[in-house]
Motif scaffolding. Structure first.
Motif, PDB file in Angstrom:
ATOM      1  N   UNK A  81       0.995  -1.147  -0.119  1.00 53.95           N
ATOM      2  CA  UNK A  81       0.113   0.143  -0.219  1.00 53.95           C
ATOM      3  C   UNK A  81       0.794   1.693  -0.137  1.00 53.95           C
ATOM      4  N   UNK A 118       0.455   7.741  -5.184  1.00 53.13           N
ATOM      5  CA  UNK A 118      -0.470   8.803  -5.060  1.00 53.13           C
ATOM      6  C   UNK A 118      -1.091   9.193  -5.631  1.00 53.13           C
ATOM      7  N   UNK A 119      -3.048   9.329  -5.444  1.00 55.23           N
ATOM      8  CA  UNK A 119      -3.799  10.277  -6.167  1.00 55.23           C
ATOM      9  C   UNK A 119      -4.789   9.974  -5.342  1.00 55.23           C
ATOM     10  N   UNK A 151      -8.513  10.598  -3.948  1.00 53.76           N
ATOM     11  CA  UNK A 151     -10.268   9.474  -3.791  1.00 53.76           C
ATOM     12  C   UNK A 151     -10.629  10.732  -4.010  1.00 53.76           C
ATOM     13  N   UNK A 193      -9.513  13.369   0.599  1.00 54.90           N
ATOM     14  CA  UNK A 193      -9.508  12.009   1.252  1.00 54.90           C
ATOM     15  C   UNK A 193      -8.200  12.056   1.372  1.00 54.90           C
ATOM     16  N   UNK A 194      -7.485  12.854   2.122  1.00 53.78           N
ATOM     17  CA  UNK A 194      -6.011  11.777   2.141  1.00 53.78           C
ATOM     18  C   UNK A 194      -5.321  11.500   3.073  1.00 53.78           C
ATOM     19  N   UNK A 195      -4.168  10.308   3.120  1.00 52.29           N
ATOM     20  CA  UNK A 195      -4.162   9.846   3.885  1.00 52.29           C
ATOM     21  C   UNK A 195      -2.428  10.484   4.408  1.00 52.29           C
ATOM     22  N   UNK A 196      -2.766  10.744   5.579  1.00 55.48           N
ATOM     23  CA  UNK A 196      -1.175  12.270   5.935  1.00 55.48           C
ATOM     24  C   UNK A 196       0.070  11.606   6.532  1.00 55.48           C
ATOM     25  N   UNK A 221      -1.948  22.273  -9.668  1.00 56.70           N
ATOM     26  CA  UNK A 221      -2.619  21.987  -7.651  1.00 56.70           C
ATOM     27  C   UNK A 221      -2.319  20.563  -7.582  1.00 56.70           C
ATOM     28  N   UNK A 222      -1.536  20.920  -6.337  1.00 50.87           N
ATOM     29  CA  UNK A 222      -0.558  19.670  -5.665  1.00 50.87           C
ATOM     30  C   UNK A 222      -1.608  19.522  -4.509  1.00 50.87           C
ATOM     31  N   UNK A 223      -2.271  20.203  -4.126  1.00 51.12           N
ATOM     32  CA  UNK A 223      -2.807  19.331  -3.097  1.00 51.12           C
ATOM     33  C   UNK A 223      -4.790  19.761  -2.680  1.00 51.12           C
ATOM     34  N   UNK A 224      -5.314  19.377  -1.603  1.00 51.85           N
ATOM     35  CA  UNK A 224      -6.848  19.865  -2.011  1.00 51.85           C
ATOM     36  C   UNK A 224      -7.921  18.386  -1.186  1.00 51.85           C
ATOM     37  N   UNK A 275      -6.614   8.240   9.031  1.00 55.26           N
ATOM     38  CA  UNK A 275      -5.405   7.430   9.125  1.00 55.26           C
ATOM     39  C   UNK A 275      -6.519   6.440  11.040  1.00 55.26           C
TER      40      UNK A 275
END
Lengths: 146, 131
Positions: B9, B14-15, B17, B24-27, B80-83, B89
């Motif tokens: 995993x 990194x894309x 969802x 939702x991002x996994x920090x 655009x690299x974040x959002x 987690x």
């Protein structure tokens, strides 16, 4: 240069069996993908009329260890991120970037460096970069032929 | 088995969802052990103490943070690299952590969780007496 510390693979190689029992990540059916941007800090950039807005994710950084510079049409964000807890016995995971970093962004037009404003809140650095006068759109009045 | 599942995993591209309203991002996290505690440090840019939800249930630690959109209308991005609208987690805590004494603080978008070790998991010095 940004130091990407241990890769996950390396740090997992170091994880002991004891730690597996102490602290283990859970992946459920709804797991989400890993979110490491290609460069630090991750940036969003857009145009707002006569200015560009740059929004950088700089969690853990304060004004003391951040630098913002503008030259011509280039913006440079630099700094250093240090985390040094005392008496570390074992590092189990190191996914967060640390060390010094510098990222330079070339904007489509020249910037009025005197009028740049930056604001830091909750780990988000927002920079407003007004375009230089020479770069602003000028409307040309077309007079009807008499 | 567990380790190989995690590695698989971790190396996924990194894309974000995309669901209807949220991303939702996994920090990224650091997990550092000291003599008395395990420190979990997570990057949650934009998150505040009010937006954080940290729960422990049956040894399962879940960290969630909602990030309010900072603009009403999404602009036309040049880059655009974040959002993320949400960070999430989860971790399984073993018996070595005293789950009753966990504390957390967030500052400048950086969360620090203090997970004190249970007495049984602390290193112990054995006194050797001379005969």
């Amino acid at each position: 240069m940004l130091l990407n510390r241990l890769s996950p693979r390396v740090s997992f190689g170091r994880m002991s069996r004891d730690m597996d029992r102490l602290f283990e990540e859970v992946f459920g059916a709804s797991r989400t993908p890993y979110s490491r941007p290609a460069a630090f800090p991750a940036l969003n950039v857009w145009e707002d009329g006569d200015a560009f807005i740059v929004e950088a994710e700089v969690p853990g950084l304060t004004l003391d260890n951040l630098g913002v510079e503008v030259l011509g049409n280039e913006l440079t964000i630099s700094g250093e991120r240090k985390d040094a807890p005392n008496e570390v016995t074992t590092v189990h995971r190191r996914e967060r970037n640390s060390g010094t970093f510098q990222r330079t962004l070339t904007l489509p037009t020249e910037i009025n460096a005197e009028a740049v404003e930056a604001d830091l809140k909750n780990g988000i650095l927002t920079i407003r970069l007004p375009k230089a006068e020479t770069a602003k759109v000028r409307r040309i009045e077309v007079k009807p032929h008499e | 088995m567990v380790n190989s599942a995690i590695q698989k995993n971790e190396n996924t591209t990194c894309t974000p969802v995309k669901t209807e309203q949220s991303v939702t991002w996994r920090p990224p996290v650091d997990v550092i052990e000291t003599k008395d505690e395990v420190l979990l440090i997570a990057d949650l840019p934009g998150a505040t103490a009010e937006s954080l939800d940290i729960q422990i249930e049956n040894g399962l630690l879940t960290i969630e943070a909602r990030v309010e959109p900072r603009r009403e209308n999404a602009p036309a991005y040049l880059l655009r690299e974040h959002g993320a609208t949400k960070f999430a987690r989860s971790f399984n805590l073993g018996d070595g952590v005293n789950t009753n004494a966990i504390s957390a603080e967030i500052r400048d978008g950086k969360l620090t969780l203090h997970l004190p070790k249970a007495e049984a998991a602390k290193p112990r010095r054995i006194d050797v007496k001379s005969a």
